[in-house]
Design a protein around this motif. Structure first.
Motif, PDB file in Angstrom:
ATOM      1  N   LEU A   1      -7.434   6.236  -0.171  1.00  0.00           N
ATOM      2  CA  LEU A   1      -8.264   6.078   1.024  1.00  0.00           C
ATOM      3  C   LEU A   1      -9.257   4.926   0.848  1.00  0.00           C
ATOM      4  O   LEU A   1      -9.509   4.159   1.785  1.00  0.00           O
ATOM      5  CB  LEU A   1      -8.995   7.377   1.342  1.00  0.00           C
ATOM      6  N   LEU A   2      -9.824   4.823  -0.339  1.00  0.00           N
ATOM      7  CA  LEU A   2     -10.761   3.724  -0.600  1.00  0.00           C
ATOM      8  C   LEU A   2     -10.062   2.366  -0.505  1.00  0.00           C
ATOM      9  O   LEU A   2     -10.600   1.411   0.069  1.00  0.00           O
ATOM     10  CB  LEU A   2     -11.418   3.887  -1.969  1.00  0.00           C
ATOM     11  N   ARG A   3      -8.835   2.276  -1.055  1.00  0.00           N
ATOM     12  CA  ARG A   3      -8.077   1.010  -0.963  1.00  0.00           C
ATOM     13  C   ARG A   3      -7.743   0.683   0.484  1.00  0.00           C
ATOM     14  O   ARG A   3      -7.859  -0.447   0.926  1.00  0.00           O
ATOM     15  CB  ARG A   3      -6.788   1.099  -1.779  1.00  0.00           C
ATOM     16  N   GLU A   4      -7.337   1.705   1.247  1.00  0.00           N
ATOM     17  CA  GLU A   4      -7.018   1.490   2.659  1.00  0.00           C
ATOM     18  C   GLU A   4      -8.245   1.029   3.422  1.00  0.00           C
ATOM     19  O   GLU A   4      -8.189   0.098   4.225  1.00  0.00           O
ATOM     20  CB  GLU A   4      -6.456   2.763   3.270  1.00  0.00           C
ATOM     21  N   HIS A   5      -9.363   1.673   3.173  1.00  0.00           N
ATOM     22  CA  HIS A   5     -10.618   1.303   3.841  1.00  0.00           C
ATOM     23  C   HIS A   5     -11.013  -0.126   3.485  1.00  0.00           C
ATOM     24  O   HIS A   5     -11.441  -0.888   4.349  1.00  0.00           O
ATOM     25  CB  HIS A   5     -11.734   2.288   3.458  1.00  0.00           C
ATOM     26  N   ALA A   6     -10.841  -0.501   2.236  1.00  0.00           N
ATOM     27  CA  ALA A   6     -11.201  -1.850   1.804  1.00  0.00           C
ATOM     28  C   ALA A   6     -10.301  -2.899   2.455  1.00  0.00           C
ATOM     29  O   ALA A   6     -10.741  -4.001   2.765  1.00  0.00           O
ATOM     30  CB  ALA A   6     -11.119  -1.961   0.284  1.00  0.00           C
ATOM     31  N   SER A   7      -9.033  -2.551   2.674  1.00  0.00           N
ATOM     32  CA  SER A   7      -8.126  -3.520   3.271  1.00  0.00           C
ATOM     33  C   SER A   7      -8.409  -3.729   4.762  1.00  0.00           C
ATOM     34  O   SER A   7      -8.078  -4.768   5.321  1.00  0.00           O
ATOM     35  CB  SER A   7      -6.672  -3.098   3.074  1.00  0.00           C
ATOM     36  N   ILE A   8      -9.022  -2.733   5.370  1.00  0.00           N
ATOM     37  CA  ILE A   8      -9.365  -2.865   6.799  1.00  0.00           C
ATOM     38  C   ILE A   8     -10.568  -3.729   6.929  1.00  0.00           C
ATOM     39  O   ILE A   8     -10.708  -4.609   7.649  1.00  0.00           O
ATOM     40  CB  ILE A   8      -9.627  -1.492   7.444  1.00  0.00           C
TER      41      ILE A   8
ATOM     42  N   GLU B   1      -8.086  10.059  -3.007  1.00  0.00           N
ATOM     43  CA  GLU B   1      -9.376   9.432  -2.697  1.00  0.00           C
ATOM     44  C   GLU B   1      -9.319   7.928  -2.954  1.00  0.00           C
ATOM     45  O   GLU B   1      -9.840   7.133  -2.176  1.00  0.00           O
ATOM     46  CB  GLU B   1     -10.501  10.066  -3.524  1.00  0.00           C
TER      47      GLU B   1
ATOM     48  N   THR C   1       0.844  -1.203   0.000  1.00  0.00           N
ATOM     49  CA  THR C   1       0.000   0.000   0.000  1.00  0.00           C
ATOM     50  C   THR C   1       0.872   1.244   0.000  1.00  0.00           C
ATOM     51  O   THR C   1       0.614   2.196  -0.740  1.00  0.00           O
ATOM     52  CB  THR C   1      -0.933   0.006   1.223  1.00  0.00           C
TER      53      THR C   1
END
Length: 65
Positions: A58-65, A55, A43
């Motif tokens: 942030l979406l990729r980070e949110h999806a990985s969580i 943006e 990441t």
């Protein structure tokens, strides 16, 4: 055999089995931490290479969580 059991042999076996389970659990935790680190590293590399907009990052980070 009876002398071995009465002299604490079963305690030794029990201790050995418990220790083996602890070692396996520790190895699994270590593998899991390494996997998490590799995901974090990927990441971070994506962000450094400009892999999209903030943006999207942030979406990729949110999806990985």
């Amino acid at each position: 055999m009876q002398a071995w059991v009465s002299s604490g042999g079963m305690e030794m076996v029990s201790h050995t089995l418990t220790r083996h389970q602890e070692i396996v659990r520790t190895k699994r935790e270590h593998a899991s931490l390494l996997e998490d680190f590799h995901e974090y590293d990927r990441t971070k590399l994506d962000l450094e290479e400009g892999g999209g907009s903030p943006e999207q990052a942030l979406l990729r980070e949110h999806a990985s969580i």
